[in-house]
Design a protein around this motif. Structure first.
Motif, mmCIF file in Angstrom:
data_model
loop_
_atom_site.group_PDB
_atom_site.id
_atom_site.type_symbol
_atom_site.label_atom_id
_atom_site.label_comp_id
_atom_site.label_asym_id
_atom_site.label_seq_id
_atom_site.Cartn_x
_atom_site.Cartn_y
_atom_site.Cartn_z
ATOM 1 N N ARG A 1 31.017 22.823 -42.580
ATOM 2 C CA ARG A 1 29.893 22.577 -43.874
ATOM 3 C C ARG A 1 29.233 21.652 -44.788
ATOM 4 N NH1 ARG A 1 35.088 26.174 -44.711
ATOM 5 N NH2 ARG A 1 36.084 24.485 -45.405
ATOM 6 N N ALA A 2 29.679 20.487 -44.096
ATOM 7 C CA ALA A 2 29.521 19.176 -45.372
ATOM 8 C C ALA A 2 29.050 18.807 -44.361
ATOM 9 C CB ALA A 2 30.689 18.124 -45.043
ATOM 10 N N ALA A 3 28.402 19.078 -43.214
ATOM 11 C CA ALA A 3 27.377 19.167 -41.859
ATOM 12 C C ALA A 3 25.784 19.485 -42.785
ATOM 13 C CB ALA A 3 27.525 19.174 -40.843
ATOM 14 N N VAL A 4 26.651 20.837 -42.683
ATOM 15 C CA VAL A 4 25.438 21.894 -43.129
ATOM 16 C C VAL A 4 24.582 21.251 -44.592
ATOM 17 C CG1 VAL A 4 24.200 23.671 -44.464
ATOM 18 C CG2 VAL A 4 25.663 23.503 -41.710
ATOM 19 N N ARG A 5 25.516 20.239 -45.019
ATOM 20 C CA ARG A 5 24.634 20.149 -47.069
ATOM 21 C C ARG A 5 24.022 18.137 -46.357
ATOM 22 N NH1 ARG A 5 29.703 21.192 -48.564
ATOM 23 N NH2 ARG A 5 30.828 19.381 -48.020
ATOM 24 N N VAL A 6 24.593 17.619 -45.867
ATOM 25 C CA VAL A 6 24.136 16.310 -45.029
ATOM 26 C C VAL A 6 22.692 16.681 -44.421
ATOM 27 C CG1 VAL A 6 24.169 14.400 -44.338
ATOM 28 C CG2 VAL A 6 26.491 15.359 -45.832
#
Length: 147
Positions: A115-120
C-alpha cells in the motif's frame, strides 16, 4: 528496714514485659497511621497529575512498549521511502528468516509495504517490485490500494 513477708519471686516483670507493653501500645498506633498515610497517597480525584504509580500504570507502560513487528514495519516503511520497495522486501524476508516469530506478521507487513509503495511510486511501478515474499502479500497490498 522493712522486709516483705511474701517470698514469691518477681517473675514476669523484667525487661521483656516492659518491651511487650510498649509494643502493645505503639504497634496499633503505628499500623493505623501507616494505613492512613497509604490511603492519603491514593489519587481519589481521577486526574493523573501527582498520582502514585499503580499496577495499572505499570501495565500501561508495558503496553506502550512497541511490539517487534510494529518496529519492523515502521523501519521497512521508512526504508521503502528512502530506497525502494525491493530493498524493503529483501529486509523483510531476512528479518523473518532471522526471527521466525515474525512469520505470522509477515503478510500484514508485506501488504502495508504494498500500500505504501502505491502511494510513493504509483500502482504500475509498485507492482514491478512484487516478489513472492510472504505469499505475495506485497502484490495483494498493491492491488488493494490500486482498486
Amino acid at each position: 528496714m522493712k522486709h516483705s513477708t511474701n517470698p514469691q519471686t518477681r517473675r514476669g516483670r523484667g525487661p521483656a514485659r516492659r518491651i511487650g507493653r510498649t509494643l502493645a501500645l505503639v504497634l496499633p498506633v503505628f499500623l493505623v497511621l501507616s494505613g492512613t498515610l497509604a490511603v492519603t497517597r491514593v489519587n481519589w480525584t481521577g486526574s493523573p497529575s501527582d498520582s502514585v504509580l499503580t499496577a495499572s500504570d505499570i501495565s500501561a507502560a508495558r503496553a506502550k512498549a512497541r511490539a517487534p513487528q510494529d518496529v519492523l514495519r515502521d523501519k521497512l516503511l521508512t526504508e521503502l521511502q528512502e530506497e525502494n520497495p525491493g530493498i524493503a522486501l529483501t529486509h523483510l524476508q531476512e528479518a523473518v528468516n532471522d526471527r521466525p516469530s515474525l512469520a505470522k506478521h509477515c503478510a500484514s507487513i508485506a501488504r502495508a509495504l504494498g500500500r505504501a509503495a502505491v502511494r510513493v511510486y504509483g500502482p504500475t511501478r509498485a507492482q514491478s517490485y512484487a516478489r513472492p515474499v510472504c505469499d505475495t502479500s506485497f502484490a495483494t497490498g498493491v492491488a488493494a490500494s490500486h482498486t
